[in-house]
Write a protein that holds these residues in place. Structure first.
Motif, mmCIF file in Angstrom:
data_model
loop_
_atom_site.group_PDB
_atom_site.id
_atom_site.type_symbol
_atom_site.label_atom_id
_atom_site.label_comp_id
_atom_site.label_asym_id
_atom_site.label_seq_id
_atom_site.Cartn_x
_atom_site.Cartn_y
_atom_site.Cartn_z
ATOM 1 N N UNK B 95 -4.338 -4.153 -3.091
ATOM 2 C CA UNK B 95 -5.643 -3.942 -2.471
ATOM 3 C C UNK B 95 -5.578 -2.894 -1.378
ATOM 4 N N UNK B 96 -4.514 -2.957 -0.573
ATOM 5 C CA UNK B 96 -4.389 -2.056 0.580
ATOM 6 C C UNK B 96 -4.287 -0.595 0.139
ATOM 7 N N UNK B 98 -5.174 0.694 -2.732
ATOM 8 C CA UNK B 98 -6.406 1.129 -3.406
ATOM 9 C C UNK B 98 -7.440 1.542 -2.362
ATOM 10 N N UNK B 99 -7.441 0.827 -1.221
ATOM 11 C CA UNK B 99 -8.396 1.127 -0.157
ATOM 12 C C UNK B 99 -8.101 2.483 0.491
ATOM 13 N N UNK B 100 -6.863 2.978 0.328
ATOM 14 C CA UNK B 100 -6.508 4.291 0.889
ATOM 15 C C UNK B 100 -7.258 5.412 0.170
ATOM 16 N N UNK B 101 -7.745 5.138 -1.059
ATOM 17 C CA UNK B 101 -8.579 6.103 -1.777
ATOM 18 C C UNK B 101 -7.847 7.347 -2.248
ATOM 19 N N UNK B 102 -6.556 7.228 -2.553
ATOM 20 C CA UNK B 102 -5.770 8.394 -2.980
ATOM 21 C C UNK B 102 -5.594 8.378 -4.499
ATOM 22 N N UNK B 103 -5.078 9.509 -5.038
ATOM 23 C CA UNK B 103 -4.885 9.595 -6.491
ATOM 24 C C UNK B 103 -3.446 9.299 -6.896
ATOM 25 N N UNK B 104 -2.496 9.589 -5.989
ATOM 26 C CA UNK B 104 -1.075 9.449 -6.342
ATOM 27 C C UNK B 104 -0.306 8.833 -5.179
ATOM 28 N N UNK B 105 0.896 8.359 -5.472
ATOM 29 C CA UNK B 105 1.740 7.770 -4.430
ATOM 30 C C UNK B 105 2.143 8.813 -3.370
ATOM 31 N N UNK B 106 2.579 10.022 -3.768
ATOM 32 C CA UNK B 106 2.886 11.030 -2.735
ATOM 33 C C UNK B 106 1.668 11.376 -1.874
ATOM 34 N N UNK B 463 -0.200 9.106 15.449
ATOM 35 C CA UNK B 463 -1.439 9.305 16.209
ATOM 36 C C UNK B 463 -2.352 8.081 16.090
ATOM 37 N N UNK B 464 -3.311 7.979 17.019
ATOM 38 C CA UNK B 464 -4.275 6.863 16.978
ATOM 39 C C UNK B 464 -5.060 6.883 15.665
ATOM 40 N N UNK B 465 -5.350 8.107 15.185
ATOM 41 C CA UNK B 465 -6.110 8.254 13.931
ATOM 42 C C UNK B 465 -5.330 7.633 12.761
ATOM 43 N N UNK B 466 -4.021 7.916 12.721
ATOM 44 C CA UNK B 466 -3.181 7.354 11.646
ATOM 45 C C UNK B 466 -3.102 5.837 11.771
ATOM 46 N N UNK B 467 -2.976 5.351 13.004
ATOM 47 C CA UNK B 467 -2.880 3.897 13.200
ATOM 48 C C UNK B 467 -4.191 3.213 12.802
ATOM 49 N N UNK B 468 -5.320 3.919 13.014
ATOM 50 C CA UNK B 468 -6.612 3.356 12.600
ATOM 51 C C UNK B 468 -6.684 3.246 11.078
ATOM 52 N N UNK B 469 -6.028 4.195 10.380
ATOM 53 C CA UNK B 469 -5.996 4.134 8.909
ATOM 54 C C UNK B 469 -5.265 2.878 8.440
ATOM 55 N N UNK B 470 -4.167 2.556 9.129
ATOM 56 C CA UNK B 470 -3.405 1.353 8.754
ATOM 57 C C UNK B 470 -4.302 0.121 8.909
ATOM 58 N N UNK B 472 -7.472 0.127 8.559
ATOM 59 C CA UNK B 472 -8.466 0.181 7.477
ATOM 60 C C UNK B 472 -7.897 -0.359 6.162
ATOM 61 N N UNK B 473 -6.590 -0.151 5.925
ATOM 62 C CA UNK B 473 -5.986 -0.689 4.691
ATOM 63 C C UNK B 473 -6.168 -2.210 4.613
ATOM 64 N N UNK B 474 -6.290 -2.849 5.792
ATOM 65 C CA UNK B 474 -6.354 -4.322 5.836
ATOM 66 C C UNK B 474 -7.748 -4.817 6.198
#
Lengths: 70, 480
Positions: B95-96, B98-106, B463-470, B472-474
């Motif tokens: 789930x986490x 998929x929520x990142x909204x990416x196409x590939x693992x890299x 960065x705070x922006x990256x930590x906010x993404x984490x 969002x995954x949850x």
């Protein structure tokens, strides 16, 4: 989201449950006990197959409950 | 040459190719269509897609072959690890990610850690998936040469190019919909085979007794503890570290669909392995394992012993389905790694979507040719080769993915060190041969974890922006 709430995440809790069952099998490793002439190790793993599916169902239901509260 | 079985196998191959041609236009519309089927796959199709991607030649031929050769506890260790793949990846990443909204693992690694990690991970994907195709191609060559009456090398080339054609033409659309046919044909085939075996032996207890009469060690632990544990660990992580499986999450409609697909795929896999136990016991009861050149072929011997020609042909097509449905997903991961993650992201960001999907098509064909050239003279047994690749990907990717999703403090340098350190230690252990077969990740993966934690803590936090993404995954944890 705090670190504490992450530890209460169903995924985290059920991962611990999964690891504990696997640890019991691999630490106990009862090679000298047999059922139907097959090592108990194999039977514990066979039971584990159903346990994994049960955990998957529990996770889905648990997450649905959390999401329905939003 | 076995005429009936050959006709069924050829009909199956032609049907798959026609599906590739059917989906060609839809797949070439955009990168999103080619690599993730427009992120529109529902639960039913998604469950079969995940099941078919995970269930490969190792699940069927490798597990049964090693179970007959090394005892039924080895078979169940396989099953124990392989079925745990789905709940384990559900709990930690499905789930986490998929929520990142990416196409590939890299691309996920780029979003979470930055471009250097994306480049290294794309290289690991291309190398790992190319080598992972080798045991699949080896299995298809063994079956093809046996059924079609052609030599092994020709069978590898013909069947290898066969699945490359539909995967390259139809991208994730063709791969997902062929998975539905492939997943159901392997499942129905093995259940029918198990029923025939049960009837032939008058029940389970009698079947086990027949196997014991031929091989008294069938129920015993025959290998060092570390071989069983290493096998379990390598498979347990497979749903998290294999790009070909993780990409199925990206194709799902949303995070909820990704979770449900994984849950039902778990049931499909459970059914497959219960039926597989009957095949293993039947294989042991035949007492021919010593006379086979390759123990992986015991599955085919069981099919020929217990099934009439038409059903045998369907089951052999099911075996080919298991191989092709995993190999095509690997090809797509390689294609996305080069066309999307390296070319589009770093070499020519202005490239049109049509050009990128065209490049993806060419990369698939090239990767398939490399895999075929290696598979013509394969370096080992199917199960061992699968263990090597699983161990390599686990040592490189396992902790960078999990800590990337679960630990905000993990940063680029930590991920890079963990990824490179884990894969280098794994390769040193493989070359040195100090450990039992498939036990390398037991050492290499914890080293990757340790390096990632220590280096992350010694360097600047993200960065705070990256930590906010984490966070969002949850997001399902909101409002608790």
């Amino acid at each position: 989201m705090t670190s504490r709430s992450k530890f209460r995440d169903p995924g985290f809790i059920l991962t611990i449950v999964l690891i504990v069952y696997a640890a019991i099998v691999f630490i106990w490793w009862p090679t000298d006990i047999y059922m139907l002439e097959i090592s108990l190790v194999a039977w514990l793993m066979f039971a584990g197959l159903f346990f994994w599916f049960l955990l998957a169902i529990i996770y889905s239901v648990w997450i649905e409950k959390i999401e329905s509260r939003r | 040459m076995q005429v009936t079985e050959s006709i069924i196998l050829l009909i199956y191959l032609i049907a798959m190719t026609l599906m590739g041609i059917y989906f060609y236009r839809r797949a070439r519309r955009s990168e999103n269509d080619y690599f993730t089927a427009g992120q529109s796959i529902n639960t039913f199709i998604g469950a079969f897609a995940i099941f078919a991607a995970v269930a490969s030649s190792s699940s069927l031929m490798g597990a049964v072959g090693s179970g007959v050769a090394l005892g039924v506890p080895y078979f169940f260790t396989y099953a124990f690890g392989v079925i745990a793949i789905l709940p384990f990846s559900m709990f930690l990443v499905s789930g986490q990610i998929r929520r990142a909204g990416v196409k590939t693992l890299p691309e996920f690694f780029n979003q979470r850690f930055g471009k250097p990690v994306q480049i290294v991970s794309a290289a690991v994907v291309v190398i790992g998936m190319t080598f992972y195709m080798v045991p699949q191609l080896t299995a298809s060559g063994l079956i093809g040469s046996h059924v079609l009456g052609i030599d092994y090398k020709t069978a590898v080339v013909v069947l290898g190019l066969g699945f490359t054609l539909y995967a390259a033409l139809g991208g994730m659309w063709a791969i997902t919909y062929t998975d539905l046919i492939q997943g159901s044909s392997m499942l129905i085939g093995i259940v029918i085979l198990a029923l025939f075996i049960m009837v032939d032996h008058n029940g389970v207890v009698s079947l086990i007794n027949d196997a014991m009469a031929v091989d008294p060690a069938f129920g015993d632990i025959t290998q060092p503890w570390m071989s069983y544990f290493g096998l379990f660990i390598a498979f347990l992580w497979f749903g998290i570290i294999s790009p070909s499986v993780v990409m199925r999450n990206f194709a799902s409609r949303d995070a909820r669909t990704a979770r449900h697909s994984a849950m039902w795929a778990c049931l499909l896999y459970l059914t497959l392995f219960i039926a597989g136990f009957f095949v293993t016991a039947a294989g042991a009861s035949m007492g021919i394992v010593e006379s086979l050149d390759n123990t992986d072929m015991i599955f085919v011997s069981v099919i020929e012993q217990y099934l009439p020609a038409i059903l045998g042909g369907i089951m052999l097509a099911g075996l080919m389905a298991a191989i092709m449905s995993s190999a095509d997903a690997m090809l797509l991961a390689i294609s996305a790694g080069i066309a999307h993650d390296i070319y589009k992201e770093h070499i020519n960001p202005k490239a049109s979507e049509r050009f990128v999907t065209g490049l993806g098509l060419i990369v698939m064909i090239a990767a398939s040719i490399v895999g075929i050239l290696i598979a013509i003279d394969p370096p080992g047994l199917i199960a061992v080769m699968v263990g090597w690749v699983g161990g390599f990907l686990l040592s490189a990717f396992g902790f960078p993915i999990v800590l990337g999703i679960w630990w905000k403090r993990a940063n680029m340098l930590g991920a890079l060190t963990g990824m490179l350190g884990g894969s280098i230690v794994f390769l040193i252990l493989i070359i040195g041969r100090w450990l039992p077969t498939n036990a390398e990740p037991i050492i290499a993966a914890p080293i990757s974890l340790l390096l990632m934690i220590v280096v992350s803590l010694m360097t600047e936090p993200p960065s705070q922006e990256t930590q906010a993404k984490v966070d969002y995954y949850h997001t399902h944890l909101e409002n608790r």
